[in-house]
Design a protein around this motif. Structure first.
Motif, PDB file in Angstrom:
ATOM      1  N   ASP A  35     -12.974  -1.600 -13.478  1.00 57.95           N
ATOM      2  CA  ASP A  35     -12.652  -1.704 -12.062  1.00 57.95           C
ATOM      3  C   ASP A  35     -11.356  -2.487 -11.916  1.00 57.95           C
ATOM      4  O   ASP A  35     -11.235  -3.613 -12.431  1.00 57.95           O
ATOM      5  N   SER A  36     -10.383  -1.905 -11.228  1.00 56.73           N
ATOM      6  CA  SER A  36      -9.124  -2.597 -10.949  1.00 56.73           C
ATOM      7  C   SER A  36      -8.976  -2.741  -9.439  1.00 56.73           C
ATOM      8  O   SER A  36      -9.137  -1.762  -8.702  1.00 56.73           O
ATOM      9  N   HIS A  37      -8.694  -3.955  -8.983  1.00 53.51           N
ATOM     10  CA  HIS A  37      -8.466  -4.187  -7.552  1.00 53.51           C
ATOM     11  C   HIS A  37      -6.972  -4.371  -7.328  1.00 53.51           C
ATOM     12  O   HIS A  37      -6.362  -5.294  -7.869  1.00 53.51           O
ATOM     13  N   ARG A  38      -6.388  -3.489  -6.534  1.00 53.32           N
ATOM     14  CA  ARG A  38      -4.935  -3.423  -6.390  1.00 53.32           C
ATOM     15  C   ARG A  38      -4.530  -3.789  -4.965  1.00 53.32           C
ATOM     16  O   ARG A  38      -4.289  -2.934  -4.119  1.00 53.32           O
ATOM     17  N   TYR A  39      -4.454  -5.092  -4.716  1.00 48.97           N
ATOM     18  CA  TYR A  39      -3.990  -5.571  -3.419  1.00 48.97           C
ATOM     19  C   TYR A  39      -2.556  -6.056  -3.582  1.00 48.97           C
ATOM     20  O   TYR A  39      -2.317  -7.203  -3.955  1.00 48.97           O
ATOM     21  N   LEU A  40      -1.590  -5.177  -3.294  1.00 50.42           N
ATOM     22  CA  LEU A  40      -0.197  -5.574  -3.432  1.00 50.42           C
ATOM     23  C   LEU A  40       0.175  -6.666  -2.449  1.00 50.42           C
ATOM     24  O   LEU A  40       1.178  -7.366  -2.631  1.00 50.42           O
ATOM     25  N   LYS A  41      -0.614  -6.841  -1.420  1.00 48.94           N
ATOM     26  CA  LYS A  41      -0.429  -7.921  -0.455  1.00 48.94           C
ATOM     27  C   LYS A  41      -0.307  -9.271  -1.157  1.00 48.94           C
ATOM     28  O   LYS A  41       0.455 -10.144  -0.722  1.00 48.94           O
ATOM     29  N   TRP A  42      -1.055  -9.449  -2.232  1.00 52.70           N
ATOM     30  CA  TRP A  42      -1.089 -10.740  -2.923  1.00 52.70           C
ATOM     31  C   TRP A  42      -0.438 -10.693  -4.307  1.00 52.70           C
ATOM     32  O   TRP A  42      -0.635 -11.590  -5.112  1.00 52.70           O
ATOM     33  N   ASP A  43       0.320  -9.649  -4.573  1.00 48.52           N
ATOM     34  CA  ASP A  43       0.971  -9.531  -5.881  1.00 48.52           C
ATOM     35  C   ASP A  43       2.337 -10.212  -5.833  1.00 48.52           C
ATOM     36  O   ASP A  43       3.258  -9.709  -5.180  1.00 48.52           O
ATOM     37  N   PRO A  44       2.510 -11.347  -6.508  1.00 47.46           N
ATOM     38  CA  PRO A  44       3.783 -12.072  -6.422  1.00 47.46           C
ATOM     39  C   PRO A  44       4.945 -11.345  -7.084  1.00 47.46           C
ATOM     40  O   PRO A  44       6.110 -11.686  -6.840  1.00 47.46           O
ATOM     41  N   SER A  45       4.662 -10.330  -7.902  1.00 43.94           N
ATOM     42  CA  SER A  45       5.735  -9.601  -8.573  1.00 43.94           C
ATOM     43  C   SER A  45       6.360  -8.532  -7.679  1.00 43.94           C
ATOM     44  O   SER A  45       7.385  -7.943  -8.042  1.00 43.94           O
ATOM     45  N   VAL A  46       5.750  -8.279  -6.505  1.00 44.30           N
ATOM     46  CA  VAL A  46       6.261  -7.248  -5.602  1.00 44.30           C
ATOM     47  C   VAL A  46       6.878  -7.915  -4.379  1.00 44.30           C
ATOM     48  O   VAL A  46       6.199  -8.645  -3.644  1.00 44.30           O
ATOM     49  N   LYS A  47       8.149  -7.676  -4.159  1.00 40.44           N
ATOM     50  CA  LYS A  47       8.808  -8.233  -2.983  1.00 40.44           C
ATOM     51  C   LYS A  47       8.237  -7.592  -1.724  1.00 40.44           C
ATOM     52  O   LYS A  47       7.987  -6.380  -1.697  1.00 40.44           O
ATOM     53  N   PRO A  48       8.030  -8.371  -0.669  1.00 41.30           N
ATOM     54  CA  PRO A  48       7.378  -7.848   0.540  1.00 41.30           C
ATOM     55  C   PRO A  48       8.339  -7.058   1.430  1.00 41.30           C
ATOM     56  O   PRO A  48       8.680  -7.459   2.540  1.00 41.30           O
ATOM     57  N   ASN A  49       8.779  -5.905   0.927  1.00 38.11           N
ATOM     58  CA  ASN A  49       9.567  -4.993   1.752  1.00 38.11           C
ATOM     59  C   ASN A  49       9.135  -3.569   1.445  1.00 38.11           C
ATOM     60  O   ASN A  49       8.457  -3.297   0.446  1.00 38.11           O
ATOM     61  N   LYS A  50       9.507  -2.642   2.297  1.00 38.11           N
ATOM     62  CA  LYS A  50       8.996  -1.280   2.200  1.00 38.11           C
ATOM     63  C   LYS A  50       9.363  -0.607   0.881  1.00 38.11           C
ATOM     64  O   LYS A  50       8.522   0.040   0.243  1.00 38.11           O
ATOM     65  N   ASP A  51      10.607  -0.732   0.489  1.00 41.18           N
ATOM     66  CA  ASP A  51      11.036  -0.070  -0.748  1.00 41.18           C
ATOM     67  C   ASP A  51      10.274  -0.595  -1.952  1.00 41.18           C
ATOM     68  O   ASP A  51       9.876   0.175  -2.838  1.00 41.18           O
ATOM     69  N   SER A  52      10.072  -1.896  -2.004  1.00 41.20           N
ATOM     70  CA  SER A  52       9.377  -2.487  -3.148  1.00 41.20           C
ATOM     71  C   SER A  52       7.920  -2.034  -3.210  1.00 41.20           C
ATOM     72  O   SER A  52       7.392  -1.749  -4.289  1.00 41.20           O
TER      73      SER A  52
END
Length: 403
Positions: free
Chosen positions: A282-299
């Motif tokens: 089981d993998s939970h993929r909440y990009l909301k809390w992923d520090p490696s992803v910048k919080p913008n649409k393209d990212s």
């Protein structure tokens, strides 16, 4: 390592009639139906029935207040506040009305073939022996009813130990109790969790209402840093298989046993289950809390288009929780306003990009089916469909993703 699956939706006719479906045959065990068809169609596509049997007040604040549970954080806190008899009545009303048969009909009409049902260990009374925490009683009847609704519609079911004895993470309503510290990590709590798994396994195989339950997750989102958790992982698998052996369940009809994957950071179940059949991650993929992803649409789009949910090892993988929620720092900005038409188009594309990535493995289960978050559909699959953000046919994702 690629595990050998016991049974998953693509091995059963759980999607109804499809243009490319080949011959099917009825198995004798609990009336399961097998069918061969294209992997393009046969993916887990589902929703979590969040806050049904384990209430998380953040997502259903109005319901929680109407039950008289506010301002308590958890189910056990509400029982303490209301008293046992009163709490039983308000929770039974909640179980009776939060998810109805009409919801299951709508889930099916939206092209979904799976539900994941978070459970607290307290739904099984045998697992509560010696417990000093009180929980509402009587939920098992409503679980049986729900399983029947799903089975009658050939909807695949994942049952998930979401709230473990003693709580597997501190200060989390999703465990049913506000624990400080989390006290799941000892042999006594492991034994009680195994009792939950044993009793539930027997019920799944002996109650016809559970005939489309194919997967049992032994623990949701445990805290990191507990090395002896691997001992529980090993005994949990043995507990389920021993119960099935005693019931003389054929290998092809055994449950798949699910674990959080190594990327969660709470141990690698594969290290103690080498070569065991019917293991799913089981993998939970909440990009909301992923520090490696910048919080913008393209990212967000780039991260989802290139996502490899199996990179942490252990296959096959179901993305058991994910959403359209973005980082707190930007969720209320104009770029991500949920009612702006252009932003709806972007959320549709992001939904599709995630679906395409997750279907490179065996599928996904969105969090959640319904919420009470006002205008915000980012956690609410039903609302997102109603607002035209998510299409009624998930198969449209490949054409919408534009990866």
């Amino acid at each position: 390592m690629v595990a050998v699956n016991a049974w998953l939706p693509y091995k059963r006719d759980l999607l109804g009639e499809r243009v490319n479906k080949t011959n099917s045959s009825l198995l004798t065990a609990q009336g399961h139906i097998t069918a061969g068809s294209s992997p393009t169609y046969d993916k887990i596509r589902g929703v979590n029935l969040g806050s049904l049997f384990v209430v998380e007040p953040w997502m259903i604040g109005q319901e929680w207040a109407s039950m008289g549970c506010a301002p308590s954080h958890t189910e056990s806190g509400c029982v303490t506040k209301l008293g046992r008899d009163r709490a039983d009545k308000v929770f039974q009303k909640h179980w009776d009305t939060w998810i109805t048969e009409d919801d299951i009909n709508t889930i099916q009409s939206y092209g979904l073939n799976t539900v994941r049902v978070p459970l607290g260990y307290w739904i099984i009374e045998e697992a509560m022996v010696g417990d000093n925490v009180q929980f509402p009683r009587g939920a098992l009847y409503f679980l049986d009813r729900l399983m029947g609704w799903c089975a009658n519609r050939k909807i695949y079911v994942i049952l998930d130990l979401h709230g473990a004895p003693g709580a597997q993470v501190k200060e989390q309503p999703s465990t049913g109790q506000w624990a400080l510290p989390a006290s799941f990590f000892d042999q006594q709590s492991y034994a009680r969790a195994n009792k939950f798994l044993e009793v539930l396994t027997r019920r799944i195989h002996t109650n016809l209402s559970y005939r489309t339950v194919g997967m049992l997750e032994v623990l949701n989102e445990p805290e990191t840093g507990h090395k002896d958790l691997l001992a529980y992982y090993r005994t949990a698998y043995a507990t389920i298989r021993n119960a099935e052996r005693e019931l003389q369940i054929k290998v092809g009809d055994q449950l798949d046993v699910q674990y959080m994957n190594a990327g969660w950071g709470a141990g690698n179940a594969g290290s103690v289950l080498k070569g065991e059949a019917g293991v799913v991650y089981d993998s939970h993929r909440y990009l909301k809390w992923d520090p490696s992803v910048k919080p913008n649409k393209d990212s967000y789009i780039r991260a989802s288009c290139t996502d490899n949910v199996a990179k942490d090892g252990g296959m096959p993988v179901v993305v058991g929780e994910w959403s359209l929620a973005v980082a707190d720092s930007v969720e209320k900005t104009a770029d991500f306003d949920v009612q702006t038409p252009a932003n709806k188009d972007w959320y549709r594309r992001w939904w599709a990009a995630q679906v395409v990535s997750y279907e490179r493995q065996i599928g996904w289960v969105f969090w959640s089916w319904k919420t009470e978050l006002g205008r915000d559909y980012r956690w609410n699959y039903r609302q997102a469909v109603e607002e035209g953000v998510i299409p009624r046919d998930p198969s449209q994702a490949r054409g919408l993703a534009k990866c």
